[in-house]
Design an enzyme around this catalytic site. Structure first.
Site, PDB file in Angstrom:
ATOM      1  N   SER B  46       0.865  -1.169   0.000  1.00 44.65           N
ATOM      2  CA  SER B  46       0.000   0.000   0.000  1.00 44.65           C
ATOM      3  C   SER B  46       0.909   1.228   0.000  1.00 44.65           C
ATOM      4  O   SER B  46       1.797   1.347   0.845  1.00 44.65           O
ATOM      5  CB  SER B  46      -0.897  -0.020   1.241  1.00 44.65           C
ATOM      6  N   GLU B  47       0.688   2.130  -0.968  1.00 44.95           N
ATOM      7  CA  GLU B  47       1.729   3.122  -1.245  1.00 44.95           C
ATOM      8  C   GLU B  47       1.912   4.198  -0.167  1.00 44.95           C
ATOM      9  O   GLU B  47       2.848   4.982  -0.230  1.00 44.95           O
ATOM     10  CB  GLU B  47       1.530   3.752  -2.629  1.00 44.95           C
TER      11      GLU B  47
END
Lengths: 232, 220
Positions: B46-47
């Site tokens: 998840s960035e």
């Protein structure tokens, strides 16, 4: 303040020196890990015409959304905005200049700014409106655009624990943009949940070394949740 | 019949391989996590700075310092790592993520993607999408094949401002699974009950149709 003791005793003192027209870099992703009390202090001071660098712009009535209420922000660099009605309105009325910046480029602009690197090449945004007007260079058969670093007059950061020397640790995904923001301010102010004695933080676990930090303050935080997703 | 969102997620999940680091975008891509095949372990990136995203928390596990890139509350699975946004995008831009799945408004036969901006409408921003499409070797776009009015979204040339140029090599629509290669869409599979003719009709870009186009199958 003496020697390496970066502690200040009030939020007023923490944001001393902020003026109209300054650039403020803020940590946080959505409402997670935002320096909510430092933002509230900027609102209280009523400084105007700020350029803000932050991944998002808060929500109505909380976080950076607070600074929209009195139109304190004239320009913002962000990757994703418009979760708040007030922002939308000011954007549509051209009251706020929005420089949409890819999220990784935004993080790298802060990192480079803090590291003394004036610009960097990235493939992100090549061939898109983001690349328009930017220098293009080819390396190993691929195109890259030149993106310039960002530094701020102030960086406002939310940490978890710090010691008085300004060594900071972040908690979970509240880390996000905070470590890069911390490096990129002429004056970096960090608010934390707890100030501990020097030596209590394991040196190899420190995320932001105190050299980047000018002021530390302990606060209490609402930590508002944006999307409550739970399983039963 | 066009694929449902769940079927699209199931079909994408078949492209997962054991040991893959995967970034899933918002919407249908997020659902892919529900269909990871038995015996395969993938690590979700998840960035906002989380590698090893877990499930939503229970009421007791709720922690406002734990969110994903969609700003939903999440947990970290055993073996997860948490880091800064710069580190996160170093992974993405450095090509370390094995597979990226994201939505799109349009893709074209050159592998261009438009997914973030419709001129005249409110523009909220690209978030991490431009970094993801520029950084990944391996991208699957999930999208509807045509608009409600039947206008194709698989084009000769994108009409909307691009998210990335020449970066998409696979597309799953509600009607078909296609590859993009050498300036053309190649029809690989069709949704159950969807004819090749319908796909031809709804694909505006150059489409190569092999002699045999198998129909996707789904468990009930």
């Amino acid at each position: 303040m003496a020697g390496f003791d970066k502690r200040v005793s009030s939020y007023e003192e923490a944001m001393e020196g902020i003026k109209d027209g300054m650039t403020v870099i803020a940590g946080g992703f959505g409402l997670c890990g935002i320096p909510e009390n430092l933002i509230a202090e900027i609102k209280r001071r009523g400084v105007k015409d700020l350029s803000v660098v932050s991944n998002n712009c808060g929500v109505d009535g909380f976080g950076l959304g607070l600074l929209l209420e009195d139109r304190q922000i004239s320009k913002i660099f962000a990757s994703y905005v418009g979760e708040n009605a007030m922002f939308e309105q000011q954007m549509l009325n051209d009251e706020i200049d929005v420089v949409l910046t890819p999220q990784g480029t935004l993080a790298e602009k802060m990192r480079a700014g803090g590291a003394g690197i004036p610009a960097f090449y990235t493939a992100t945004g090549y061939g898109t409106p983001i690349g328009d007007g930017k220098e293009v260079r080819e390396f190993n058969g691929r195109h890259y655009i030149l993106e310039e670093a960002i530094t701020g007059d102030f960086a406002i950061v939310k940490g978890w624990k710090a010691d008085r020397y300004g060594n900071v640790m972040y908690r979970h995904t509240a880390q996000n943009f905070n470590p890069m923001a911390a490096t990129a301010g002429k004056i970096t102010v960090v608010e934390v949940e707890e100030i501990v004695e020097p030596g209590e933080l394991e040196p190899s676990q420190i995320h932001t070394p105190g050299i980047y930090v000018d002021r530390i303050i302990q606060g209490s935080f609402e930590k508002r949740i944006e999307k409550r997703t739970v399983r039963s | 019949m066009a694929l449902t969102r769940e079927q699209m997620a199931q079909r994408v999940a078949r492209e997962l391989e054991d040991g893959f680091y995967v970034n899933l975008g918002i919407g249908i891509p997020t659902l892919v996590a529900n269909y990871v095949p038995e015996g395969i372990d993938v690590m979700l990136q998840s960035e906002n700075g989380l590698l090893g995203m877990g499930r939503f928390p229970t009421e007791e596990e709720v922690d406002s310092d734990m969110i994903n890139a969609g700003k939903q509350m999440v947990t970290a699975r055993p073996g997860a790592a948490i880091f800064s946004s710069a580190e996160s995008f170093a992974m993405i831009r450095g090509g370390h993520v094995d597979l990226t799945v994201l939505g799109a408004f349009e893709v074209d036969q050159e592998g261009n993607i438009a997914s973030w901006m419709v001129p005249g409408k409110l523009i909220k921003g690209m978030g991490g999408a431009m970094d993801l499409v520029a950084g990944a070797e391996n991208i699957i776009c999930t999208m509807t094949h045509a608009s409600k009015h039947g206008e194709s979204k698989l084009l000769e040339k994108c009409t909307l401002p691009l998210t990335g140029a020449g970066c998409i090599n696979r597309v799953l629509t509600d009607l078909a699974y296609l590859e993009i290669k050498d300036g053309a869409f190649i029809l690989k599979e069709r949704a159950p009950g969807v004819s090749v003719e319908e796909i031809i009709e709804k694909t505006a870009g150059k489409l190569i149709v092999p002699d045999n186009v198998p129909e996707m199958t789904f468990d009930e």
